[in-house]
Design a protein around this motif. Structure first.
Motif, short mmCIF file in Angstrom:
data_model
loop_
_atom_site.label_atom_id
_atom_site.label_comp_id
_atom_site.label_asym_id
_atom_site.label_seq_id
_atom_site.Cartn_x
_atom_site.Cartn_y
_atom_site.Cartn_z
N ALA A 18 0.83 -1.21 0.00
CA ALA A 18 0.00 0.00 0.00
C ALA A 18 0.86 1.25 0.00
CB ALA A 18 -0.94 0.00 1.20
N ASP A 19 1.99 1.23 0.72
CA ASP A 19 2.89 2.38 0.74
C ASP A 19 3.52 2.60 -0.63
OD1 ASP A 19 2.64 2.80 3.62
OD2 ASP A 19 3.82 0.96 3.82
N TYR A 49 9.00 0.21 -6.67
CA TYR A 49 8.65 -1.19 -6.49
C TYR A 49 9.84 -2.05 -6.08
CZ TYR A 49 4.05 0.01 -8.11
OH TYR A 49 2.80 0.58 -8.21
N ALA A 50 11.04 -1.44 -6.05
CA ALA A 50 12.20 -2.13 -5.50
C ALA A 50 12.46 -1.71 -4.05
CB ALA A 50 13.44 -1.85 -6.36
N ALA A 51 11.74 -0.68 -3.57
CA ALA A 51 11.97 -0.16 -2.22
C ALA A 51 11.56 -1.16 -1.15
CB ALA A 51 11.18 1.15 -2.04
N LYS A 52 12.35 -1.21 -0.11
CA LYS A 52 12.07 -2.12 1.01
C LYS A 52 11.69 -1.38 2.29
CE LYS A 52 15.11 -5.77 -0.73
NZ LYS A 52 16.29 -6.63 -0.47
N THR A 53 12.14 -0.14 2.45
CA THR A 53 11.87 0.62 3.67
C THR A 53 11.32 2.00 3.32
OG1 THR A 53 14.07 1.64 3.79
CG2 THR A 53 13.81 -0.55 4.80
N TYR A 54 10.81 2.70 4.34
CA TYR A 54 10.35 4.07 4.14
C TYR A 54 11.50 4.97 3.73
CZ TYR A 54 5.87 2.83 6.23
OH TYR A 54 4.64 2.26 6.48
N ALA A 55 12.70 4.67 4.20
CA ALA A 55 13.87 5.46 3.83
C ALA A 55 14.15 5.35 2.33
CB ALA A 55 15.10 4.99 4.62
N ASP A 56 13.81 4.21 1.73
CA ASP A 56 13.98 4.06 0.28
C ASP A 56 12.94 4.86 -0.49
OD1 ASP A 56 16.08 2.24 0.68
OD2 ASP A 56 14.71 0.53 0.76
N LEU A 57 11.73 4.98 0.07
CA LEU A 57 10.64 5.67 -0.63
C LEU A 57 10.71 7.18 -0.50
CD1 LEU A 57 7.60 3.39 0.34
CD2 LEU A 57 8.67 3.58 -1.92
N GLU A 58 11.12 7.67 0.66
CA GLU A 58 11.03 9.11 0.94
C GLU A 58 11.75 9.99 -0.07
OE1 GLU A 58 11.82 12.99 2.28
OE2 GLU A 58 13.38 11.45 2.16
#
Length: 216
Positions: A18-19, A49-58
């Motif tokens: 969802a994130d 879609y390769a991100a694993k953490t919120y730090a990857d998305l931000e």
């Protein structure tokens, strides 16, 4: 400022589907507003879609306007079918002793004509945007072939005919509520028109990330 929800937690916390979908929608809206180029959108969606953490998305939305709890409400089914400014648009594809391909992010007009003679053509709608609620594809294959790939969440009606050739009607099905309708008409003679429904490329990538091939 961030486009992640306020309850996202620490940067090290694992992100969920969802994130990732929420951030992807922010990026698509930004591309629709002209804030991102199509190349930037594609690169950032790969990273989402390769991100694993919120730090990857931000960092992916750090230079975009904050939208409170995330993106604007996504269209029904989670997909965005609205046209993108600057995306290419074709009303036809011709393959005479050659071939053509229409794929990637492109704005599909209300009518599209495909013609293949001793050649072939491929029309991939999985990343396409639609300028209207219904598109009619007229496909003509004479000693050639036309392949049409529609995402599995749109409505597809196949009405073409084949004479000493094939016109695949197996893809006719109803999509999610509010989805565009793709009507495929035409004629195949000593050739074929192949219509398939497949998952969107981004959704397929997400499934592969969740269920990697153990033999890879």
């Amino acid at each position: 400022m961030t486009n992640l929800p306020e309850h996202a937690g620490t940067p090290e916390m694992r992100a969920g589907d969802a994130d990732r979908d929420r951030v992807a929608q922010v990026l698509r809206d930004a591309a629709g507003d002209g804030r991102l180029t199509l190349e930037e959108l594609d690169e950032r969606l790969d990273a989402v879609y390769a991100a694993k953490t919120y730090a990857d998305l931000e960092p992916l939305t750090r230079d975009l306007p904050a939208t409170g709890t995330g993106a604007a409400p996504a269209p029904v089914g989670g997909a965005d079918w609205r046209p993108v400014d600057g995306a290419p648009s074709w009303s036809s594809g011709i393959g005479v002793m050659s071939g053509f391909t229409r794929s990637g992010v492109w704005n599909v007009p209300r009518a599209f004509t495909a013609f293949a003679f001793w050649g072939g053509g491929k029309i991939d709608l999985r990343e396409a945007r639609f300028t209207g609620s219904e598109v009619t594809i007229r496909a003509f294959a004479l000693m050639g072939g036309v392949q049409i790939i529609a995402p599995d969440d749109v409505t597809v009606h196949v009405k073409g005919i084949g004479v000493m050739g094939g016109f695949d009607h197996g893809a006719s099905a109803v999509g999610v509520p509010g989805s565009p309708t793709v009507v495929v008409k035409g004629f195949a003679f000593w050739g074929g028109v192949d219509v398939k429904r497949k998952p969107r490329r981004r959704r397929k990538l997400r499934k592969e990330l969740k269920n990697p091939d153990p033999g890879a």
